[in-house]
Design an enzyme around this catalytic site. Structure first.
Site, short mmCIF file in Angstrom:
data_model
loop_
_atom_site.label_atom_id
_atom_site.label_comp_id
_atom_site.label_asym_id
_atom_site.label_seq_id
_atom_site.Cartn_x
_atom_site.Cartn_y
_atom_site.Cartn_z
CB SER A 127 55.34 -27.35 -56.04
OG SER A 127 54.47 -28.47 -55.90
CE1 TYR A 152 51.64 -25.23 -54.19
CE2 TYR A 152 52.77 -23.11 -52.81
CZ TYR A 152 52.57 -24.49 -53.44
OH TYR A 152 53.80 -25.16 -53.38
CE LYS A 156 55.92 -22.85 -54.38
NZ LYS A 156 56.81 -22.17 -53.62
C1 WQD Z 1 47.86 -36.25 -50.85
C2 WQD Z 1 46.77 -37.34 -51.15
C3 WQD Z 1 44.61 -36.35 -51.29
C4 WQD Z 1 44.17 -35.08 -47.10
C5 WQD Z 1 49.83 -30.95 -52.15
C6 WQD Z 1 49.78 -29.69 -52.63
C7 WQD Z 1 51.60 -29.55 -53.23
C8 WQD Z 1 52.14 -29.67 -52.09
C9 WQD Z 1 52.27 -31.07 -51.31
C10 WQD Z 1 53.28 -27.48 -51.51
C11 WQD Z 1 45.61 -36.91 -52.13
C12 WQD Z 1 44.49 -37.39 -50.19
C13 WQD Z 1 44.56 -35.79 -48.67
C14 WQD Z 1 43.07 -35.89 -46.53
C15 WQD Z 1 42.77 -37.56 -48.39
N1 WQD Z 1 52.37 -28.58 -51.45
N2 WQD Z 1 44.09 -36.88 -48.89
N3 WQD Z 1 42.60 -37.03 -47.19
O1 WQD Z 1 47.60 -32.74 -52.61
O2 WQD Z 1 49.46 -34.38 -53.32
O3 WQD Z 1 49.79 -31.96 -52.74
O4 WQD Z 1 50.88 -30.95 -50.70
O5 WQD Z 1 53.90 -27.33 -52.30
O6 WQD Z 1 51.70 -28.43 -54.08
O7 WQD Z 1 49.05 -29.75 -53.64
O8 WQD Z 1 49.15 -33.52 -50.97
O9 WQD Z 1 48.91 -34.40 -48.56
O10 WQD Z 1 47.00 -32.85 -49.63
O11 WQD Z 1 47.27 -35.20 -50.43
O12 WQD Z 1 42.57 -38.62 -48.91
O13 WQD Z 1 42.80 -35.50 -45.26
O14 WQD Z 1 45.85 -37.63 -49.96
O15 WQD Z 1 43.59 -36.44 -52.05
O16 WQD Z 1 45.41 -38.08 -53.09
P1 WQD Z 1 48.89 -33.17 -52.44
P2 WQD Z 1 48.19 -33.85 -50.08
#
Ligand code: WQD
Length: 341
Positions: A127, A152, A156
């Site tokens: 990741s 987590y 990785k």
């Molecule tokens: C994306 C953006 C949030 C939810 C995560 C893991 C990463 C990988 C992918 C496994 C951010 C914003 C989110 C919400 C929001 N997983 N958001 N409201 O955090 O980039 O990555 O998932 O491998 O390891 O960390 O993805 O989709 O959670 O967030 O505003 O209800 O959307 O702040 O900016 P992220 P995400």
């Protein structure tokens, strides 16, 4: 004679899409899954798409005897694509030992089984989280690996080191780690897709559940970041493009006698999109307004992350073909199917 590929976690979101692409490319697929975060019904979705029912074994890979026995029975395996892992960032902070045991022990037992074979190919689901907040954008594979923000993310990083160290002392094991950016979307058939359990932690499933009325309102975690519109930027890649990257990586391992036996590739679109841009794109593809509000930042979020995909383009001969709207359209279609809107 079909090459036999083992896909651990093959009933999960990314794993199931990879199984479909492997079957499309003529591979024989055996799925291992413990069903802790997936459903056996996904097999029917895969079959509906490809007409080929994968062999499925329900196995807990934390039990070493399960792994040893499995690889004795499947001694003709050509490659392993390893998705099976716990992956909720927030949960890992509260339950670190569950994450270290599940994510690292399973990896070690599989590598031990492959290590004994006279030829083995291994693809690791890694990741972009290993980069933390990169100093320079877009992010290349040479970017510094930062201290993980969560257990987590640490699993990785440690996982990659375990594989790298093992490949250094093995003549027969070849491995590739794929560092995913943000996988979203679903197969165009809407027969398989993301099945978040409980409240979605990730942006896109929360958006589609809000769009279909399961959730009242999306909370946007902060709009005071140093970005164009103040919201965080990510590289959202269609899960089918991501799945095809695994096939490209497997073919490299099987066909290319490349110099090093351990390589790492960033898998993204190379384009960053902000949260508000994702919301706007979703409103266009769903032809409806999305109910959202701006709230405080979420702890651990990086400001921006998107990939430099030059290495995967040049060495794997792979690049993303689908764009943000393609991915959101497929995610929306899937959401409506599973919630029968
Ligand atoms: C994306 C953006 C949030 C939810 C995560 C893991 C990463 C990988 C992918 C496994 C951010 C914003 C989110 C919400 C929001 N997983 N958001 N409201 O955090 O980039 O990555 O998932 O491998 O390891 O960390 O993805 O989709 O959670 O967030 O505003 O209800 O959307 O702040 O900016 P992220 P995400």
């Amino acid at each position: 004679m079909k090459h036999k590929i083992i896909v651990t976690g093959g009933l999960g979101f990314i794993g199931s899409h990879v199984v479909v692409e492997l079957q499309n490319e003529g591979f024989e697929v055996v799925i291992i899954d413990d069903l802790s975060n997936s459903s056996v019904a996904v097999l029917d979705g895969i079959y509906a798409i490809t007409g080929q029912m994968p062999i499925f074994e329900k196995l807990d890979l934390r039990e070493k005897t399960n792994v040893v026995d499995f690889f004795k029975r499947h001694h003709d395996v050509v490659g392993v694509i390893h998705f099976a892992a716990s992956k909720a960032v927030g949960e890992s902070v509260n339950r670190p030992l569950l994450y270290y045991e599940n994510n690292l022990n399973s990896l070690i037992y599989i590598l031990q089984a492959l290590y004994k074979k006279d030829r083995a190919n291994f693809i690791f689901s890694s990741s972009c989280t290993v980069y933390g907040q990169a100093d320079k954008l877009p992010i290349t594979e040479l970017a510094a690996i930062k201290n993980a923000e969560s257990p987590y993310g640490n699993t990785k990083q440690i996982g990659e080191e375990i594989i790298s160290d093992t490949c250094k002392v093995s003549d027969n094991l070849k491995a590739i780690a794929l560092r995913y950016f943000n996988p979203i979307g679903a197969h165009e058939s809407a027969k398989i897709g993301e099945l978040p359990i409980g409240t979605p932690q990730n942006l896109v499933p929360f958006i589609t559940q809000t769009g279909v009325g399961i959730r009242q309102e999306l909370s946007v975690f902060g709009n005071d970041y140093p970005t164009e519109d103040g919201t965080c930027v990510r590289d959202y890649i269609h899960v089918v493009d991501l799945a095809k990257a695994h096939v490209a990586a497997l073919k490299r391992l099987i066909n290319d006698d490349n110099s090093t036996n351990y390589e790492v590739f960033n898998i993204g679109t190379g384009k960053g999109s902000s949260v508000l841009e994702v919301i706007n794109a979703f409103e266009e593809v769903s032809n409806q307004k999305l109910n959202y509000k701006i709230v405080e930042r979420r702890q651990g979020d990086v400001v921006a992350a998107y990939a430099d995909t030059t290495k995967a383009n040049d060495i794997l001969g792979w690049s993303a073909k689908l764009n943000l709207k393609d991915a959101l359209s497929s995610a929306w279609k899937w959401e409506q199917v599973i919630n029968k809107k």
